[in-house]
Design a protein around this motif. Structure first.
Motif, short mmCIF file in Angstrom:
data_model
loop_
_atom_site.label_atom_id
_atom_site.label_comp_id
_atom_site.label_asym_id
_atom_site.label_seq_id
_atom_site.Cartn_x
_atom_site.Cartn_y
_atom_site.Cartn_z
N LYS A 258 74.59 75.37 41.74
CA LYS A 258 73.49 74.65 41.09
C LYS A 258 72.11 74.89 41.69
O LYS A 258 71.11 74.52 41.08
N LEU A 259 72.05 75.47 42.87
CA LEU A 259 70.75 75.60 43.54
C LEU A 259 70.28 77.04 43.58
O LEU A 259 71.04 77.95 43.91
N GLY A 260 69.00 77.22 43.28
CA GLY A 260 68.41 78.55 43.36
C GLY A 260 67.84 78.83 44.74
O GLY A 260 68.18 79.83 45.37
N ARG A 261 66.97 77.94 45.22
CA ARG A 261 66.30 78.14 46.51
C ARG A 261 66.49 76.91 47.38
O ARG A 261 66.18 75.80 46.98
N ILE A 262 66.96 77.15 48.59
CA ILE A 262 67.21 76.08 49.55
C ILE A 262 66.35 76.33 50.78
O ILE A 262 66.40 77.41 51.38
N ALA A 263 65.56 75.35 51.15
CA ALA A 263 64.69 75.49 52.32
C ALA A 263 65.48 75.25 53.61
O ALA A 263 66.17 74.24 53.75
N VAL A 264 65.38 76.20 54.52
CA VAL A 264 65.94 76.08 55.86
C VAL A 264 64.93 76.64 56.85
O VAL A 264 64.14 77.52 56.51
N HIS A 265 64.96 76.12 58.06
CA HIS A 265 64.09 76.67 59.09
C HIS A 265 64.64 78.01 59.55
O HIS A 265 65.85 78.18 59.72
N TYR A 266 63.74 78.94 59.75
CA TYR A 266 64.13 80.27 60.24
C TYR A 266 64.79 80.11 61.60
O TYR A 266 64.32 79.40 62.46
N GLY A 267 65.92 80.76 61.80
CA GLY A 267 66.62 80.71 63.07
C GLY A 267 67.42 79.44 63.31
O GLY A 267 67.94 79.22 64.39
N SER A 268 67.54 78.59 62.29
CA SER A 268 68.21 77.30 62.46
C SER A 268 69.72 77.41 62.27
O SER A 268 70.24 78.35 61.67
#
Length: 181
Positions: free
Chosen positions: A79-89
């Motif tokens: 269901k999700l296109g783009r998911i925000a995550v911190h780089y290197g997390s």
């Protein structure tokens, strides 16, 4: 952070603290000597890179959206296109290991206003620790339309030291942390 500073004090050390970008922090501690890091997830990919001192708390992650509730990786992948995550997390690592495509992840910096990023439609979801989401939502009645999924994938968060860490420091910190329980 505060727990690590207090443990160092109880062990007879004066801790100097700093706040630098997470990927750089990981590298500096990993390749340094006698450096501490607080709140580090202990996972197989990091096992041989740090001296693990003591678990201090556990974190559960959740998906946060403005639309459907997402309670599993399967729902998220579909269901999700783009998911925000911190780089290197750790969240990035977890999602990739959970079968998400790299192009589904949108890497953000630590100073990005996460909730605004989501509300403005720049991403479809955030994948972050539940405690962090609750902290970000405090006093923000304008964000009542956000949907928080069920807590998923929990990891213990450790105080860790550089791989090259004096055993006397490790033992002192472990003793101090046990006394703080």
């Amino acid at each position: 952070h505060d727990v690590a500073v207090e443990a160092a004090r109880r062990a007879g050390y004066k801790a100097e603290t700093g706040f630098i970008p997470w990927p750089r922090t990981l590298d500096e501690v990993k390749y340094g000597e006698n450096l501490l890091i607080a709140g580090l997830s202990r996972v197989p990919s990091r096992e041989d890179s740090f001296t693990w001192i003591y678990p201090v708390f556990s974190l559960s992650r959740v998906f946060v959206t403005t639309g459907p509730v997402i309670n599993s990786y399967e729902e998220g992948r579909e269901k999700l296109g783009r998911i925000a995550v911190h780089y290197g997390s750790m969240e990035k690592t977890m999602l990739l290991a959970g079968g998400f495509a790299a192009n589904q992840l949108s890497f953000i910096t630590t100073n990005t206003p996460l909730l605004d990023f989501l509300v403005r439609g720049r991403v479809d979801a955030l994948y972050r620790p539940l405690i962090e989401i609750k902290w970000l939502l405090r006093g923000r009645s304008d964000l009542r339309r956000l949907v928080i999924g069920q807590p998923m994938q929990s990891t213990d968060q450790y105080i860790a030291c550089s791989l090259r860490c004096d055993p006397v420091i490790v033992e002192g910190l472990q003793t101090a942390l046990k006394s703080m329980q």
